[in-house]
Design a protein around this motif. Structure first.
Motif, PDB file in Angstrom:
ATOM      1  N   LEU A  90       0.828  -1.208   0.000  1.00 37.11           N
ATOM      2  CA  LEU A  90       0.000   0.000   0.000  1.00 37.11           C
ATOM      3  C   LEU A  90       0.865   1.263   0.000  1.00 37.11           C
ATOM      4  N   GLN A  91       1.973   1.219   0.702  1.00 32.53           N
ATOM      5  CA  GLN A  91       2.890   2.360   0.684  1.00 32.53           C
ATOM      6  C   GLN A  91       3.447   2.587  -0.715  1.00 32.53           C
ATOM      7  N   HIS A  96       3.209   5.888  -5.807  1.00 29.40           N
ATOM      8  CA  HIS A  96       3.163   5.687  -7.264  1.00 29.40           C
ATOM      9  C   HIS A  96       4.351   4.866  -7.759  1.00 29.40           C
ATOM     10  N   GLU A  97       4.730   3.890  -6.947  1.00 32.52           N
ATOM     11  CA  GLU A  97       5.815   2.993  -7.318  1.00 32.52           C
ATOM     12  C   GLU A  97       5.242   1.694  -7.865  1.00 32.52           C
TER      13      GLU A  97
END
Length: 240
Positions: A90-91, A96-97
């Motif tokens: 989620l991180q 946007h990775e």
């Protein structure tokens, strides 16, 4: 429902053998070093690198129960599952990775059951359960269903890992990482039943979650133990 617990084995940081679990049952405590990792050297190194800590704990707890055996159905129960890995994904999304397909595949709730089947070459039934506070009892129900269908034995694995720090205020039922494995066979030594929960009644030692109090009751030789989990109360009874 009735069944026998033919064998059990459990793993937690620094609590790895029956004697240490007996000591814990007599005087429950939180291990000092929660970073300790289980020994899963029985898994080939290439496959071992793919195991999350939850999978490693599950393997360490259950592997001794299946030595010399093949094609044993397995139930994997975990209320929270791979929260550390899921939170990391989620991180990555928030930043946007790109997501790792491998990490995503390992984060799903039945990943441990799938890895177990692959490592053992076992094509027997597997089931992954997440059922809130009574995940333990619903895992036992699934196992009893398999026993009633003719399975001679079923492995039940209950495991929880320390959640990501972000969830510390929301998840308060994991005192320390653990995995408990039970080998169930047909029998009448144990019975499990449910009734509507009484208002205002709580399970003793709520901080130890929904699995460890059952293990403690079993190790202390208690003939009866009740888990109050609104809207149900589950009663475990032993004729040992």
């Amino acid at each position: 429902m009735s069944f026998n617990i033919a064998q059990w084995h459990a793993w937690a940081p620094g609590i790895t053998e029956a004697e240490s679990w007996q000591a814990w049952a007599r005087a429950p405590f939180v291990p000092a070093d929660l970073t300790l990792q289980p020994d899963v050297s029985f898994v080939p190194a290439m496959q071992r690198r793919r195991l999350t800590r939850l999978a490693r704990m599950s393997f360490a707890a259950a592997w001794p129960l299946v030595q010399g055996k093949t094609q044993i159905p397995m139930i994997f129960g975990s209320r929270h599952g791979e929260t550390p890995l899921t939170f990391a994904l989620l991180q990555s999304l928030a930043q946007h990775e790109p997501l790792s397909p491998t990490q995503f595949g390992l984060s799903v709730h039945n990943a441990v059951a799938g890895q177990w089947s692959i490592q053992r070459g076992d094509i027997a039934e597997t089931c992954a359960v997440a059922a809130d506070e009574d995940t333990l009892e619903h895992s036992i129900i699934e196992a009893c269903g398999l026993l009633n269908d003719g399975a001679p034995e079923v492995i039940v694995i209950l495991a929880e890992d320390t959640p990501a720090p972000f969830y510390q205020d929301q998840i308060d039922d994991i005192p320390f990482p653990f995995a408990v494995a039970l080998r169930l066979i047909p029998g009448t030594t144990w019975t499990l039943s449910s009734t509507p929960a009484q208002a205002g009644v709580v399970t003793p030692e709520p901080s130890f979650g929904h699995v460890l109090p059952m293990l403690r009751a079993m190790l202390l030789g208690n003939s009866s133990w009740t888990h109050h989990c609104p809207p149900r109360s589950w009663t475990w009874q032993s004729q040992c």
